[in-house]
Design an enzyme around this catalytic site. Sequence first.
Site, short mmCIF file in Angstrom:
data_model
loop_
_atom_site.label_atom_id
_atom_site.label_comp_id
_atom_site.label_asym_id
_atom_site.label_seq_id
_atom_site.Cartn_x
_atom_site.Cartn_y
_atom_site.Cartn_z
N LEU A 612 0.85 -1.21 0.00
CA LEU A 612 0.00 0.00 0.00
C LEU A 612 0.88 1.26 0.00
CD1 LEU A 612 -2.72 -0.81 2.70
CD2 LEU A 612 -2.95 -0.91 0.22
N LYS A 681 5.77 -0.15 13.02
CA LYS A 681 5.20 0.54 11.86
C LYS A 681 4.78 1.96 12.19
CE LYS A 681 3.70 -3.67 9.54
NZ LYS A 681 2.62 -4.65 9.44
#
Length: 813
Positions: A612, A681
Amino acid sequence: MRVLKFGGTSVANADNIKKVINILQQYNQGKTVVVISALGGVTDLLIKTGSLAASKDETYKEVLAELEKRHLDTVKALLPVTQQSSCLSKVKQQFNELEEICEGVYRLNELSPRTRDRIISFGELLSSQIVADYYAAIHQPCEWLDARSLIRTNANYGFAAVDFDTTNSSIAAQVAKSANNLFVAPGFVASNKEGHTTTLGRGGSDYTAAIFAGALEAEALEIWTDVNGMMTADPRWVANAKNIAEISYQEAMELSHFGAKVIYPPTIQPVMAKQIPVWVKNTFAPEEHGTLIRNTPSVEGEFIRGISSMNNIALLSLEGSGMIGIPGFSKRLFEALAKEEINVILITQSSSEHAICVAINLVDVEKAVKAVDGTFEAEIRAGKVDTLKVERNLSIIALVGDQMKSHPGISGKMFGVLGRNGINVRAIAQGSSERNISAVISFDDAKKAVTVLHEAFFEFEYKHLNVCITGVGNVGGKLIDQIAQQKAYLQQHLKLKLKIVALANSRKMLIKEEGISLDNWREELESGAPMELNSFVTAAVSKNLPNAVFVDVTANADVAQVYGSLLAKSISVVACNKIACSSAYGYYQQLKSLATAYNAQFLFETNVGAGLPVIGTLNDLLRSGDRINKIQAVLSGTLNFVFNNYDGTKPFAEVVRQAQEEGYTEPDPRLDLGGTDVMRKIMILAREAGEQLEMDQIANTQFLPASCFEGSVEDFYKEMAKQEAHFQALYKEAADKGCKLKFVATFENGKAAVGLQHIPPASDFYHLYGKDNIVLFYTQRYPEQPLVVKGAGAGADVTASGVFADIIRTARV
Ligand code: ADP
Ligand code: ASP
Ligand code: MG
């Protein structure tokens, strides 16, 4: 009248000489002079013979015997048996003479420049006589011209200067008085006024031919060699070098001066003075157009004609505060060099006047240092001038084109390209004619420099990308499959040629500069050497390949440690591996700075949300001036899978096992379930947003009981099974409120947190299925309705495609 010259490869053996004679028969009518080089490689061997004899090494005799045999064999293979004897005895007689000279050298233990020239002159004397005899035997009589008695030079042995007045009239008279149509002459050789043999410099047969052409006012000079003419770069270095159909005298001169060996630099002078056109043609493909050198009108839009390079260069720098404003320093420097007959190839002087830099041939360094330090002895003693500084192991690269001067931005492009490829420039010169820009660089970078400049100025079709991949497991394997599948598309639509030059897994490594086959790379890798990370990296770096990218598709901490050394060599790094970006902030920052400093790319889009475009979107927002207010995200494909599939009917441990089996989890699923992976992340996103965040600053509300973190992965599964009631309670609590469970990461006001949350149906996170990820960017431009990136956030295919996109991004800067 035409003058043709055939080079060493063109006459290297009997088969090639037959091709030469074919060309003479087919292409030439009228009076013709043919100039012949020594058989390929012979001049080098003659030089070797002389030096062996001078150093009392008897093996010189073996080299001579080998040379004699090669010439005799050539005669036997060419001439009809009945006509061989006179040519054979001529060859033998020349070798007797040569042996006597070499024996003298051996006895005296000394080789003077004069004797050296005498020895090397035999190469051309022999080859030209063989060609003349063969031509006469099969075709028609011809006349052998002794270039030694026609070309008059000074006594600068090895590099003699021509006396054109005497030479021109001797040649013209000799040819005029002869009734023959074809003349064969040795190249390279001449003599001085005492009648001693001299030579015109290595590669000098071209010059001999030009001297004949000038003296005879020939209608054309043809240089027959082993390539299809002059090319945009040396074809041995640049596979995509293109033929140059036409080029001006000045451009040809500049290209050859800076190393295009296809023509010996002084060759152009005598023909240019008389406007004689020069053809460069291929003996092995005479039907090819070749290159025409003449006063050519420039072609609109063609600013650069070619790129050449010269190796074995040294840079001399004369520096000192005492030089400023005092006239005469440079004059004395150049006089000192000229007195020693040292050829200055390039000069630069900074405007502050306190340093002059000159590039010379490496072989002249000792002489130069002695001469210059001697000249400035008094100033050195007085501390006004430093002793001469010398840098060795350098090359000069030059961009040549008549039209450069009318076009701004060429040097900007040239140095931009060099900079992006990590090539350090030591000195720069632009001739006052603005016909060339030259730069002194390290020899180790020369091939890469010529390749990338050629790509930038001539290869509008393709850009070549050299890719090294570590890790060929699930994602790496898919990546290679995708590259193979997209190869044609990339070439056609992006003009990109992607080559995998190095490949490694944890056991094996394979390095292949010409490219690893995309069809059977698994077998090839299996037959590779045992993997050793340092040698793998050293090998990749030492190839010094242009547009190089290192791709890390491992989860290995050691591999994450090598990025710095690669970026510092201007090799871009694409990491799927999250370790580097989620390690201490200092290391992440250091890698980013190295990438900027060395014009390389450090890309890791797949660290967050697999394929993504999360990091790319964040960077685009920031680059365009937006400010981040808040990031909210569900970033774990594993946790989504688990909570989307868990409703208390099937045990939690089994759902986790299924996630692992389907390849969504880290090898130890606790990294996912414990929230560490999500922490990494959100930290990477926060860092990209400019926050100096460390792991221990992120709040993590665990949902796993502490007992689950003890022991091995199998112990973990057993403990989860025991704790089923705990997981059921978590689920029920949320379900009773009509909510779903999601593991959410937030970054706001400089703080990051992760944890399990109850998500009501109105939330953007509610309708998140399978292994999907979602990221909401609340920014100054998107204050209430966030910018949303949503889609599959795990899986080998999408991750591989994200890595692939990063690889392509490195090429499109
Ligand atoms: P010959 O023996 O015919 O004189 P050379 O070896 O001296 O041939 O010169 C031809 C070689 O020059 C070619 O084989 C090629 O490798 C080299 N070369 C270097 N630069 C160029 C260039 N720009 N164009 C063509 N050839 C070049
Ligand atoms: N044979 C000489 C050399 O090798 C001259 C030439 O080939 O042009 O340098
Ligand atoms: Mg040559």
